[in-house]
Design an enzyme around this catalytic site. Sequence first.
Site, PDB file in Angstrom:
ATOM      1  N   CYS A 100      -4.346  12.809 -15.487  1.00  0.00           N
ATOM      2  CA  CYS A 100      -5.293  11.955 -16.141  1.00  0.00           C
ATOM      3  C   CYS A 100      -6.748  12.716 -16.593  1.00  0.00           C
ATOM      4  O   CYS A 100      -7.516  12.051 -17.032  1.00  0.00           O
ATOM      5  CB  CYS A 100      -5.548  10.549 -15.066  1.00  0.00           C
ATOM      6  SG  CYS A 100      -4.017   9.731 -14.887  1.00  0.00           S
ATOM      7  N   HIS A 138     -12.768   7.682 -15.971  1.00  0.00           N
ATOM      8  CA  HIS A 138     -11.219   7.361 -16.066  1.00  0.00           C
ATOM      9  C   HIS A 138     -11.220   6.005 -15.691  1.00  0.00           C
ATOM     10  O   HIS A 138     -11.768   5.495 -14.898  1.00  0.00           O
ATOM     11  CB  HIS A 138     -10.399   8.216 -15.123  1.00  0.00           C
ATOM     12  CG  HIS A 138      -9.134   8.129 -15.268  1.00  0.00           C
ATOM     13  ND1 HIS A 138      -8.439   7.711 -16.202  1.00  0.00           N
ATOM     14  CD2 HIS A 138      -8.052   7.882 -14.296  1.00  0.00           C
ATOM     15  CE1 HIS A 138      -7.179   7.744 -16.034  1.00  0.00           C
ATOM     16  NE2 HIS A 138      -7.090   7.659 -14.762  1.00  0.00           N
ATOM     17  N   ASN A 198      -4.767   1.590 -17.544  1.00  0.00           N
ATOM     18  CA  ASN A 198      -4.800   3.089 -17.067  1.00  0.00           C
ATOM     19  C   ASN A 198      -3.878   3.753 -18.388  1.00  0.00           C
ATOM     20  O   ASN A 198      -2.599   3.725 -18.270  1.00  0.00           O
ATOM     21  CB  ASN A 198      -4.370   3.303 -15.811  1.00  0.00           C
ATOM     22  CG  ASN A 198      -4.374   4.642 -15.476  1.00  0.00           C
ATOM     23  OD1 ASN A 198      -4.719   5.799 -16.390  1.00  0.00           O
ATOM     24  ND2 ASN A 198      -4.363   5.182 -14.357  1.00  0.00           N
TER      25      ASN A 198
HETATM   26  C1  LIG Z   1      -2.999   0.558  -6.896  1.00  0.00           C
HETATM   27  C2  LIG Z   1      -4.288  -0.227  -6.241  1.00  0.00           C
HETATM   28  C3  LIG Z   1      -4.811  -1.128  -7.371  1.00  0.00           C
HETATM   29  C4  LIG Z   1      -3.703  -1.124  -5.157  1.00  0.00           C
HETATM   30  O1  LIG Z   1      -4.839  -1.745  -4.589  1.00  0.00           O
HETATM   31  P1  LIG Z   1      -5.011  -1.974  -3.235  1.00  0.00           P
HETATM   32  O2  LIG Z   1      -5.862  -2.875  -2.965  1.00  0.00           O
HETATM   33  O3  LIG Z   1      -5.214  -0.281  -2.653  1.00  0.00           O
HETATM   34  O4  LIG Z   1      -3.853  -2.566  -2.538  1.00  0.00           O
HETATM   35  P2  LIG Z   1      -2.507  -1.926  -1.509  1.00  0.00           P
HETATM   36  O5  LIG Z   1      -1.772  -0.940  -2.272  1.00  0.00           O
HETATM   37  O6  LIG Z   1      -3.403  -1.669  -0.220  1.00  0.00           O
HETATM   38  O7  LIG Z   1      -1.606  -3.422  -1.378  1.00  0.00           O
HETATM   39  C5  LIG Z   1      -2.042  -4.419  -0.750  1.00  0.00           C
HETATM   40  C6  LIG Z   1      -1.189  -5.451  -0.641  1.00  0.00           C
HETATM   41  O8  LIG Z   1      -0.723  -5.931  -1.930  1.00  0.00           O
HETATM   42  C7  LIG Z   1       0.617  -5.757  -2.311  1.00  0.00           C
HETATM   43  N1  LIG Z   1       0.894  -5.456  -3.740  1.00  0.00           N
HETATM   44  C8  LIG Z   1       0.806  -4.102  -4.444  1.00  0.00           C
HETATM   45  N2  LIG Z   1       0.944  -4.501  -5.702  1.00  0.00           N
HETATM   46  C9  LIG Z   1       0.974  -5.658  -6.065  1.00  0.00           C
HETATM   47  C10 LIG Z   1       1.078  -6.256  -7.283  1.00  0.00           C
HETATM   48  N3  LIG Z   1       1.082  -5.852  -8.468  1.00  0.00           N
HETATM   49  N4  LIG Z   1       0.924  -7.792  -7.003  1.00  0.00           N
HETATM   50  C11 LIG Z   1       0.925  -8.518  -5.787  1.00  0.00           C
HETATM   51  N5  LIG Z   1       1.046  -7.618  -4.675  1.00  0.00           N
HETATM   52  C12 LIG Z   1       0.927  -6.480  -4.821  1.00  0.00           C
HETATM   53  C13 LIG Z   1       1.050  -4.510  -1.523  1.00  0.00           C
HETATM   54  O9  LIG Z   1       2.497  -4.648  -1.361  1.00  0.00           O
HETATM   55  C14 LIG Z   1       0.275  -4.814  -0.221  1.00  0.00           C
HETATM   56  O10 LIG Z   1       0.902  -5.972   0.325  1.00  0.00           O
HETATM   57  P3  LIG Z   1       1.141  -5.853   2.034  1.00  0.00           P
HETATM   58  O11 LIG Z   1      -0.229  -5.680   2.563  1.00  0.00           O
HETATM   59  O12 LIG Z   1       1.870  -6.992   2.391  1.00  0.00           O
HETATM   60  O13 LIG Z   1       1.790  -4.343   2.280  1.00  0.00           O
HETATM   61  C15 LIG Z   1      -5.455   0.560  -5.891  1.00  0.00           C
HETATM   62  O14 LIG Z   1      -4.924   1.321  -4.629  1.00  0.00           O
HETATM   63  C16 LIG Z   1      -5.425   1.944  -6.876  1.00  0.00           C
HETATM   64  O15 LIG Z   1      -6.157   1.549  -7.892  1.00  0.00           O
HETATM   65  N6  LIG Z   1      -5.417   3.073  -6.527  1.00  0.00           N
HETATM   66  C17 LIG Z   1      -5.929   4.139  -7.185  1.00  0.00           C
HETATM   67  C18 LIG Z   1      -5.209   4.414  -8.795  1.00  0.00           C
HETATM   68  C19 LIG Z   1      -5.583   5.442  -9.326  1.00  0.00           C
HETATM   69  O16 LIG Z   1      -6.809   5.904  -9.304  1.00  0.00           O
HETATM   70  N7  LIG Z   1      -4.915   6.228 -10.199  1.00  0.00           N
HETATM   71  C20 LIG Z   1      -5.558   7.339 -10.683  1.00  0.00           C
HETATM   72  C21 LIG Z   1      -4.454   8.365 -10.972  1.00  0.00           C
HETATM   73  S1  LIG Z   1      -3.437   7.539 -12.357  1.00  0.00           S
END
Ligand SMILES: CC(C)(COP(=O)(O)OP(=O)(O)OC[C@H]1O[C@@H](n2cnc3c(N)ncnc32)[C@H](O)[C@@H]1OP(=O)(O)O)[C@@H](O)C(=O)NCCC(=O)NCCS
Length: 333
Positions: free
Chosen positions: A115, A259, A289
């Site tokens: 990215c 980003h 993204n």
């Molecule tokens: C991916 C992202 C949005 C997830 O958000 P988060 O608040 O970290 O959520 P988590 O991964 O901790 O998951 C929380 C819960 O939601 C659930 N979950 C994950 N995706 C889900 C979805 N699409 N819908 C519903 N629930 C979901 C998980 O299974 C987890 O459940 P659990 O607590 O029962 O295990 C976030 O971590 C993120 O943006 N990360 C960075 C991405 C990034 O910067 N990428 C850059 C490089 S490309």
Amino acid sequence: MKKTIATITGLGSYLPERALTNADLEKMVETSHEWIVTRSGIVERRIAAEKEYASTMGIEAAKKALEHAGVKAADVDCIIVSTMTPDFLCPSTAAIIQHGLQAHRAFAFDIQAACSGFIYGLSLAKAFIESGAHSSILVIATEKNSAFVDYTDRTTCVLFGDGAGAALVQKAGSGCASGYTIDHVCLGTDGEQSELICIPASGCRQPATDESVRTRQHYLKMVGSEVYKHAVRRMEMAIKHCLEAMQVPESDISWLIPHQANLRIMEAISKRFSIPWERVVKTIEKYGNTSSSTVPIALHELDRSSGLKQDERCLLVAFGGGLTWGASLLTKI
Ligand SMILES: CC(C)(COP(=O)(O)OP(=O)(O)OC[C@H]1O[C@@H](n2cnc3c(N)ncnc32)[C@H](O)[C@@H]1OP(=O)(O)O)[C@@H](O)C(=O)NCCC(=O)NCCS
């Protein structure tokens, strides 16, 4: 002797027509519009048609950047393409784009910095221009993420979309009345964390087998919560280095173009540098993204809105797989 200054003289972008909404995703995996919006800020993302590729989207964005600058493809002497979703492992997507644009004088190559790739490409273009080696360089970021996203994995499939952005980089005073000087670029990599975002199969470590296909190893995997922490820390560091190197105070930043991976990450960065939220360019809600193309797409949108006035500064910052990160300070001329 007067220093040569690398300048963005043309910008372009391309987004596929088809929108995939959160409501559509609710029918594909166990998720909800509310979860996606509150956790990421994304409402919909664009998905390329079957016969649209990284190359074809890149060509469309590049054509617009050339038109914007009033430069012919035949006058381009270098094409740098950032993509983590190339048409092929070989040949490069850049070679296909060079042919598609009929930019016969240009040499062309791909770079892969996930990215952060557009900012890596700008850094190369800046060095080529300022050394006098080349004079008209297209930096294109183009991604067909939908080809590598696992639409059975709710933790990744709600985040990514497709699209392309392009910038023409020339030396200041090349005849273009307006543009952006590329004042500084800072880059970084931490290969120790490479497993946090990866596509395990398709490379030479794990070529395609029945097993690799069956276990979905050719799709993107991401440890979202870990990546989140690194994203905030690394982008903050890249901005600090960029401002320190140029001795520019935070208060001089008129616009921030981060980003577009997660609205909450963008908010955290803007708070750390006291940049008003309305001065942060946001496209994530409508495009999701799009990997390395988020930054040039957002820059093109800001440019079209005439948001930046002459002599105002804007800061680009990105973070991605590798891990990689980068920031670049631009000034509107
Ligand atoms: C991916 C992202 C949005 C997830 O958000 P988060 O608040 O970290 O959520 P988590 O991964 O901790 O998951 C929380 C819960 O939601 C659930 N979950 C994950 N995706 C889900 C979805 N699409 N819908 C519903 N629930 C979901 C998980 O299974 C987890 O459940 P659990 O607590 O029962 O295990 C976030 O971590 C993120 O943006 N990360 C960075 C991405 C990034 O910067 N990428 C850059 C490089 S490309």
